[in-house]
Design an enzyme around this catalytic site. Structure first.
Site, mmCIF file in Angstrom:
data_model
loop_
_atom_site.group_PDB
_atom_site.id
_atom_site.type_symbol
_atom_site.label_atom_id
_atom_site.label_comp_id
_atom_site.label_asym_id
_atom_site.label_seq_id
_atom_site.Cartn_x
_atom_site.Cartn_y
_atom_site.Cartn_z
ATOM 1 N N ASN A 29 -2.942 8.801 2.612
ATOM 2 C CA ASN A 29 -3.925 7.794 2.338
ATOM 3 C C ASN A 29 -3.621 6.563 1.177
ATOM 4 O O ASN A 29 -3.677 7.221 0.000
ATOM 5 C CB ASN A 29 -5.581 7.978 2.178
ATOM 6 C CG ASN A 29 -6.500 6.844 2.431
ATOM 7 O OD1 ASN A 29 -6.488 6.046 1.775
ATOM 8 N ND2 ASN A 29 -7.383 7.158 3.698
ATOM 9 N N LEU A 30 -3.723 5.394 1.298
ATOM 10 C CA LEU A 30 -3.119 4.497 0.318
ATOM 11 C C LEU A 30 -4.508 4.081 -0.619
ATOM 12 O O LEU A 30 -4.185 3.410 -1.614
ATOM 13 C CB LEU A 30 -2.573 3.311 0.841
ATOM 14 C CG LEU A 30 -1.309 3.641 1.417
ATOM 15 C CD1 LEU A 30 -0.712 2.178 2.018
ATOM 16 C CD2 LEU A 30 -0.343 4.185 0.615
#
Length: 190
Positions: free
Chosen positions: A40-41
């Site tokens: 997840n960024l």
């Protein structure tokens, strides 16, 4: 399907911005941390923008958000879902968080950013009626989820820069509008 529950909000009393997701995924629920999936960024982006780097201990990342006057929460308080995808949420089981109380306790928040389309859609359908909708500016951002791989990380980072610029902008979108850097991006999902 299992009933799952989101986390309490992360918010300093002087928060100006609220980032809303839909519901934590399996990795986050297991770790008891927002955006815990390693691909997840969210934390890499917020690390770049406000110093909440993914290599910091989780409490330090949350402190960096509070220091930047950024609040973090999810639209849903609970739901039934198999897996992590928003598309797997049983629509009949959605229970939204208490936004009326939250916004009363955080009167300085004026901008709401949605981490993906599902958060925006669910908030507008189930939660906007319990708050003074005209008080806020709304911006849809491309999801930081690894399921949103069609939008390159650099493009997502550029779209998310509005979080640190928005509260200071002189010519902000009209309250209640969906104007903003991410509002017209396609392919955003959580």
């Amino acid at each position: 399907m299992a009933r799952i529950f989101s986390f309490p909000p992360v918010a300093a009393p002087d928060a100006r911005v609220l980032i809303l997701g839909s519901m934590p995924g399996e990795a986050s629920l297991k770790a008891r941390q927002y955006y815990a999936h390693p691909r997840n960024l969210f934390w890499p982006i917020l690390g770049e923008l406000v110093g909440a780097r993914p290599d910091l201990p989780y409490p330090d990342r949350l402190a960096a958000l509070r220091q930047a006057r950024i609040a973090l929460w999810d639209v849903l308080q609970s739901c039934e879902r198999d897996g992590s995808l928003d598309s797997a949420i049983d629509p009949q089981t959605r229970v939204v968080n208490d936004f009326g109380d939250f916004f009363t306790r955080h009167p300085h928040i004026g901008w709401i950013f949605f981490n993906g389309r599902e958060a925006e859609k669910t908030f507008r359908k189930h939660a906007i009626h319990v708050c003074d909708a005209e008080r806020f500016r709304y911006t849809l951002l491309p999801s930081t989820s690894p399921a949103n791989a069609s939008i390159p990380p650099a493009v997502r980072l550029d779209a998310w820069r509005v979080i640190v610029d928005a509260p200071r902008r002189v010519s902000a979108p009209h309250p209640g509008s969906m104007a903003g850097a991410g509002a017209t991006l396609q392919g955003s999902s959580t």
